[in-house]
Design a protein around this motif. Structure first.
Motif, PDB file in Angstrom:
ATOM      1  N   ASN A 114       0.840  -1.196   0.000  1.00 12.14           N
ATOM      2  CA  ASN A 114       0.000   0.000   0.000  1.00 12.14           C
ATOM      3  C   ASN A 114       0.878   1.251   0.000  1.00 12.14           C
ATOM      4  N   LEU A 115       0.586   2.175  -0.902  1.00 12.75           N
ATOM      5  CA  LEU A 115       1.332   3.422  -1.010  1.00 12.75           C
ATOM      6  C   LEU A 115       0.343   4.590  -0.957  1.00 12.75           C
ATOM      7  N   THR A 116       0.709   5.632  -0.218  1.00 12.60           N
ATOM      8  CA  THR A 116      -0.141   6.808  -0.088  1.00 12.60           C
ATOM      9  C   THR A 116       0.628   8.035  -0.568  1.00 12.60           C
ATOM     10  N   ILE A 117       0.022   8.794  -1.457  1.00 18.61           N
ATOM     11  CA  ILE A 117       0.631  10.001  -1.998  1.00 18.61           C
ATOM     12  C   ILE A 117      -0.018  11.208  -1.332  1.00 18.61           C
ATOM     13  N   GLU A 118       0.783  12.066  -0.706  1.00 21.06           N
ATOM     14  CA  GLU A 118       0.251  13.243  -0.039  1.00 21.06           C
ATOM     15  C   GLU A 118       1.318  14.332   0.017  1.00 21.06           C
ATOM     16  N   ARG A 119       0.892  15.543   0.300  1.00 15.48           N
ATOM     17  CA  ARG A 119       1.811  16.671   0.389  1.00 15.48           C
ATOM     18  C   ARG A 119       2.190  16.906   1.845  1.00 15.48           C
ATOM     19  N   ARG A 120       3.514  17.032   2.089  1.00 15.51           N
ATOM     20  CA  ARG A 120       4.031  17.306   3.426  1.00 15.51           C
ATOM     21  C   ARG A 120       5.228  18.240   3.331  1.00 15.51           C
ATOM     22  N   THR A 144      -1.411  -1.019  -4.229  1.00 14.45           N
ATOM     23  CA  THR A 144      -2.560  -0.119  -4.169  1.00 14.45           C
ATOM     24  C   THR A 144      -2.083   1.278  -3.793  1.00 14.45           C
ATOM     25  N   VAL A 145      -2.375   2.246  -4.662  1.00 14.23           N
ATOM     26  CA  VAL A 145      -1.922   3.623  -4.484  1.00 14.23           C
ATOM     27  C   VAL A 145      -3.126   4.493  -4.159  1.00 14.23           C
ATOM     28  N   THR A 146      -3.064   5.208  -3.042  1.00 11.02           N
ATOM     29  CA  THR A 146      -4.141   6.102  -2.616  1.00 11.02           C
ATOM     30  C   THR A 146      -3.661   7.548  -2.741  1.00 11.02           C
ATOM     31  N   ASN A 147      -4.480   8.380  -3.356  1.00 15.48           N
ATOM     32  CA  ASN A 147      -4.115   9.765  -3.634  1.00 15.48           C
ATOM     33  C   ASN A 147      -4.784  10.714  -2.642  1.00 15.48           C
ATOM     34  N   ALA A 189      -9.010   9.111  -4.531  1.00 18.52           N
ATOM     35  CA  ALA A 189      -9.238   7.783  -5.107  1.00 18.52           C
ATOM     36  C   ALA A 189      -8.022   6.882  -4.902  1.00 18.52           C
ATOM     37  N   SER A 190      -8.246   5.596  -5.153  1.00 19.86           N
ATOM     38  CA  SER A 190      -7.170   4.606  -5.111  1.00 19.86           C
ATOM     39  C   SER A 190      -7.150   3.839  -6.418  1.00 19.86           C
ATOM     40  N   PHE A 191      -5.985   3.322  -6.753  1.00 15.54           N
ATOM     41  CA  PHE A 191      -5.833   2.487  -7.942  1.00 15.54           C
ATOM     42  C   PHE A 191      -4.888   1.347  -7.590  1.00 15.54           C
ATOM     43  N   THR A 192      -5.212   0.150  -8.032  1.00  9.91           N
ATOM     44  CA  THR A 192      -4.375  -1.015  -7.748  1.00  9.91           C
ATOM     45  C   THR A 192      -3.667  -1.464  -9.017  1.00  9.91           C
ATOM     46  N   TYR A 193      -2.346  -1.420  -8.955  1.00  8.59           N
ATOM     47  CA  TYR A 193      -1.503  -1.934 -10.041  1.00  8.59           C
ATOM     48  C   TYR A 193      -1.253  -3.415  -9.764  1.00  8.59           C
TER      49      TYR A 193
END
Length: 601
Positions: free
Chosen positions: A49-55, A89-92, A126-130
């Motif tokens: 599981n990977l989460t993309i966010e701004r920090r 699975t990538v969550t944006n 949203a999320s997308f699974t590769y």
């Protein structure tokens, strides 16, 4: 023996405190005083599981806004195994679309991660699974293919362990991710470049500055409004060069025991910087390129383009060594340390003299045909030049023998490929977006890279690379295609065959399993690392039967590179320059591969 300097207790404690404060911004594998990536904290498959966010992201005590993967820059190290299946699975969590491209992986094109081409992208919230089978092993990386997210932190390494025994033995390994960072708004940087391609070139020569150019060459540069010191679009001090997310002052340190066989997995994840990598006092044995094993080659330095990876074996014995990744324009460098204990440092060499472009880099030095690689030494560099115009650009004047021996720093000359189309004019648009066309491009696979010809030590060239295993497809290419890398530096416009990517741009079309010879001709005065998704090229470099396979290849100014391609992956694939802003400005095309009887041919 390399000398070293122990840090004072106060300096070491201050550095340690800074590292603890920044620990949340770097994953475990990238933190300093690393014992190595074997067994260190990494995300392993098959379900990730990977989460993309701004920090916020801190460098040298300054804070900037970053796009992070699982909260860190660089992102987490992924560790997969050949022969298995990956499910990521990538969550944006951004307020804009995002994506992940698995750089160098052979996978179904729907999983390649290019928005608008292989999938729609990942919308905010949203999320997308590769999901894809893992069909290879080696050193790779992953990054965003959305907008300008990559240069602000959206990148990370990936190691794929072989299904069987690893052909590359080592006692310890370190992942070395090179990158560049700016605290400026990246859109602002792009706008500055659009206002003037040389905006960030702080080394523009004056009339009295000594340059290794004769009067005629200098006059030609002036007439064409080109700058012989415009080596990179952006350099220091606008950019800070990082190793595993650390600045030179933060001094990322990888540990070793004397005499160990240490594997360095070096990845250029920079958005705009080609690096020259070396470890003064320590030979580098190149054992893999772009993930695949090659016959070992011992060198002292190598140039690594954006998107390229090299695996190196070193056997350090002194207490400390400096790892140096100097920007191609030599305006700054990334620095890290290999040491037997935390707190040790070795001397850091000074920046070398800034390189200067020559008529050879303009593709106009006729003397280099049949001559060894190295600095141009023509008595009349303009002899035979065609000064006519074709839409404002200089037309191609093919050499009488463009495949003459050009041995350079080692290896055999490449064999003569099938004859290419002999054309004295170009058949692509040459409007304001194309300011020049190389009149006599040459094969520079025997060159070490821009500015490295005069080094007293050994520098890697593409001519020296040979695949460890024999090439699988030995068919003679069925057809040949010439692709020109084009642009206008003054207007900062970039293209392929004179066209920028748009819905109306005709793709390059191939039949499934077709064997093709590609010639990439660089009509510009900048090195372009060209990357084709979903495939490896065979670099035609004279290593018959063992041509090196690469997914990213540097094309030097005023040169061409011949590549064999087996179009064995159906789908729509991106083909682009990996200097991110060049791609962003249009140096990208679509490659369509379809079965002979399929639709869309």
């Amino acid at each position: 023996m390399t000398s070293f300097t122990p840090l004072s207790r106060r300096a070491f404690m201050a550095g340690s405190t800074g590292l603890l404060a920044l620990a949340s911004f770097r994953p475990a594998w990238a933190q300093s005083a690393s014992p190595g990536s074997k067994g260190s904290a990494s995300l392993a498959g098959p379900n990730i599981n990977l989460t993309i966010e701004r920090r916020d992201f801190q460098i040298d005590g300054r804070s900037g806004s970053a796009v992070t993967i699982n909260g860190s820059v660089p992102g987490p190290l992924l560790r997969l195994r050949e022969g298995g299946n990956a499910r990521l699975t990538v969550t944006n969590l951004l307020d804009e679309d995002t994506s992940i491209h698995w750089h160098g992986l052979i996978l179904p094109f729907q999983m390649d991660g290019v928005p608008g081409l292989s999938f729609p992208g990942i919308a905010p919230g949203a999320s997308f699974t590769y999901e894809f089978p893992v069909r290879q092993s080696g050193t790779y990386w992953y990054h965003s293919h959305s907008g300008l997210q990559e240069p602000v932190g959206h990148y990370a390494p990936m190691i794929i362990d072989p299904e069987g025994p690893d052909p590359i033995a080592s006692d310890r390994e370190h992942v070395i991710v090179l990158s560049d960072w700016t605290f400026a708004n990246i859109e602002h940087v792009v706008n500055r470049l659009k206002q003037g391609g040389g905006f960030y070139n702080h080394a523009k020569p004056s009339l009295t500055d000594p340059l290794p150019l004769d009067t005629a060459s200098r006059a030609m540069f002036n007439r064409m409004r080109m700058d012989p010191t415009d080596i990179a679009d952006v350099g220091a001090p606008e950019l800070i060069y990082l190793v595993n997310g650390h600045s030179p002052a933060e001094n990322w340190t990888g540990l070793f025991a004397p005499g160990e066989r240490v594997r360095l997995r070096v990845i250029n994840a920079a958005s705009m910087t080609i690096f020259n990598f070396r470890i003064p006092g320590l030979p580098l044995t190149v054992v893999a390129a772009d993930g695949l094993p090659v016959r070992p080659v011992e060198v002292d330095e190598l140039q690594i383009g954006n998107g390229e990876t090299y695996d190196l074996i070193v056997t350090p014995r002194d207490p400390a060594y400096s790892m140096v990744a100097e920007g191609i324009d030599r305006s700054g460098m990334a620095v890290a340390t290999l040491a037997t204990a935390p707190g040790l440092r070795a001397p850091v060499p000074p920046l070398r003299q800034r390189p200067v472009l020559t008529m050879r880099d303009m593709g106009m030095d006729h003397s280099s045909h049949g001559a060894p690689a190295g600095p141009a030494a023509a008595s009349d560099p303009h002899a035979g030049m065609d000064h006519g115009s074709h839409g404002g650009a200089m037309p191609i004047v093919p050499a009488a023998d463009p495949h003459a021996a050009h041995t350079g720093h080692g290896g055999s000359p490449p064999p003569a490929p099938p004859p290419m189309q002999d054309r004295s004019t170009v058949d692509f648009p040459t409007g304001p977006g194309v300011d020049m066309i190389a009149s006599m491009p040459v094969d520079r696979t025997g060159d070490p890279g821009l500015g490295l010809d005069d080094q007293p030590h050994r520098v890697l060239t593409y001519r020296q690379l040979a695949a460890l295993e024999p090439n699988r497809d030995r068919r003679v290419p069925q057809r040949e295609i010439v692709i020109h890398l084009t642009g206008n530096m003054e207007r900062y416009m970039w293209s392929m065959d004179g066209e920028t990517l748009s819905p109306a741009t005709e793709p390059y079309r191939f039949t499934l399993n077709e064997r093709v010879r590609l010639r990439l001709v660089n009509d510009t005065m900048m090195t372009h690392p060209m990357h084709l998704h979903g495939h490896w090229f065979e670099v035609v470099n004279g290593q018959d039967g063992h041509l090196p396979l690469k997914h990213t290849v540097r094309v030097l100014p005023g040169s061409y590179v011949d590549l064999n391609l087996t179009a064995d992956a159906p789908g729509d694939w991106a083909f682009h320059c990996h200097l991110l802003v060049h791609m962003h400005m249009g140096m990208m095309r679509v490659v369509k591969i379809r079965p002979l009887t399929g639709e869309g041919q």
